[in-house]
Enzyme design. Structure first.
Site, PDB file in Angstrom:
ATOM      1  N   THR A 162       0.838  -1.223   0.000  1.00  0.00           N
ATOM      2  CA  THR A 162       0.000   0.000   0.000  1.00  0.00           C
ATOM      3  C   THR A 162       0.865   1.263   0.000  1.00  0.00           C
ATOM      4  OG1 THR A 162      -0.246   0.117   2.418  1.00  0.00           O
ATOM      5  CG2 THR A 162      -1.861  -1.203   1.216  1.00  0.00           C
TER       6      THR A 162
ATOM      7  N   MET B  29      -3.024   4.616  -0.663  1.00  0.00           N
ATOM      8  CA  MET B  29      -4.358   4.044  -0.926  1.00  0.00           C
ATOM      9  C   MET B  29      -4.430   2.629  -0.341  1.00  0.00           C
ATOM     10  SD  MET B  29      -6.283   6.271  -2.476  1.00  0.00           S
ATOM     11  CE  MET B  29      -5.645   7.237  -1.121  1.00  0.00           C
ATOM     12  N   HIS B  30      -4.269   2.574   1.016  1.00  0.00           N
ATOM     13  CA  HIS B  30      -4.250   1.268   1.692  1.00  0.00           C
ATOM     14  C   HIS B  30      -5.512   0.454   1.364  1.00  0.00           C
ATOM     15  CE1 HIS B  30      -1.057   2.833   4.309  1.00  0.00           C
ATOM     16  NE2 HIS B  30      -1.831   3.838   4.649  1.00  0.00           N
ATOM     17  N   ASP B  31      -6.661   1.006   1.769  1.00  0.00           N
ATOM     18  CA  ASP B  31      -7.889   0.211   1.713  1.00  0.00           C
ATOM     19  C   ASP B  31      -8.379  -0.031   0.286  1.00  0.00           C
ATOM     20  OD1 ASP B  31      -7.741   0.053   4.441  1.00  0.00           O
ATOM     21  OD2 ASP B  31      -9.146   1.675   4.824  1.00  0.00           O
TER      22      ASP B  31
END
Ligand code: BDR
Ligand code: CA
Length: 315
Positions: free
Chosen positions: A193, A238-240
């Site tokens: 991420t 933009m981890h999720d």
């Protein structure tokens, strides 16, 4: 057939962007959002989830509130990253819809057992609800299709302690239960991420489309940009949203089957995720872990999907 998913979430700026990406992606059918404490309290998380769905004209997607506190640890929030509201500087109107009158743990159990091997769960917050559901209904582990989890830092530094990633650190006991549940797991850790960065140049591009969606994204990520600058970062990770790459752009991720353990003791490495790369434990892999990503290409997919969602919801 689109993949049918339930997102378990603590919105959260990047959580909100993950909902928008799911709604913008024909490969995905968003069945529900279940909420948990994490970035913000459960109450704020649930209100944000409802309000973001309304903003995206997706008020028909059910929102179900879950855990108020982690299993063992006290509640921790992350206002320094997500702002007090959880969505940075964005102002969301009070939602018209109400959450489903059921606890998220019971909702997850009921939905999954009603359609064995049909529903995938994407946990993008602390794993409290998922662990509670596993403990409450042992049949859940065999009935859920898979978990795609945003969490952990396998070879990467932590983002909340030098070792630990936020979602796992907030409820390491829940992570321990989930990792050993036998459910097929794909882990999307900071290793990947951190390579998917939304930058001001992308926001300027998005703002070419005049829509409440693009304005929301701009004001939500401002806090995240400020936080990233504070440690010399170049953008908002933009981890999720990256969990959804497993469905919409799987070719961008390199996965490795690995035995991963989590430290749920209360020492300095609490919440650290350890990958057994050399097979020293002699234990079989308990998940697939994303270790590489073509980050710029994922960001391009993300922007294109946001542009088309925004065009479908003009001012
Ligand atoms: C994770 O922590 C949260 O702050 C984000 O929403 C993401 O789920 C990244 O460590
Ligand atoms: Ca999150």
């Amino acid at each position: 057939m689109p993949k049918r998913i339930i997102i378990d979430t603590d919105p959260g700026i990047d959580d909100a962007l993950a909902f928008l990406l799911a709604l913008a992606s024909p490969e995905i059918k968003l069945e529900a959002l279940t909420t948990t404490q994490g970035n913000v309290t459960l109450e704020t998380a649930t209100r944000n989830a409802l309000a973001i769905l309304e903003l995206a004209q997706a008020g028909g997607v059910p929102v179900v509130a879950g855990s108020v506190v982690p299993l063992v640890q006290p509640l921790r929030a992350s206002a320094h990253v997500h702002g007090q509201s959880g969505v940075g500087n964005a102002k969301l109107p009070d939602p018209k819809n109400k959450p489903v009158e059921q606890h998220a743990v019971d909702y997850l159990i009921e939905r999954v057992l009603a359609e064995p091997n049909e529903l995938s769960i994407f946990p993008i917050g602390p794993l409290t609800n998922i662990a509670m559901a596993i403990r409450k209904e042992p049949k859940l582990a065999k009935a859920v299709k898979e978990l795609v989890i945003m969490g952990g830092a396998v070879l990467e530094h932590g983002n909340v302690t030098p070792q630990a990633e936020f979602n796992i650190y907030v409820d390491p006991h829940a992570a321990h239960i989930v990792f050993h549940s036998g459910i097929p797991i794909t882990l999307i850790p900071l290793d990947v991420t951190h390579k998917c960065l939304l930058k001001p140049i992308h926001i300027n591009r998005l703002l070419q489309v005049n829509s409440p969606i693009t304005r929301f994204i701009k004001s939500a990520v401002e806090t995240c940009f400020a936080h990233s600058k504070s440690y010399g970062g170049e953008g908002c990770a933009m981890h999720d949203p990256l969990t959804l790459a497993t469905v919409i752009a799987p070719e961008l991720l390199t996965l490795k089957e690995l035995y991963v353990e989590v430290d749920h003791s209360s020492g300095v490495s609490m919440g650290k995720t350890f990958g057994d790369f050399l097979g020293t434990t002699n234990k079989p892999a308990n998940m697939k872990v994303a270790l590489q990503v073509r980050g710029d290409e994922f960001i391009e997919v993300f922007i294109q999907r946001m542009e088309s969602l925004a065009k479908s919801i003009p001012e």
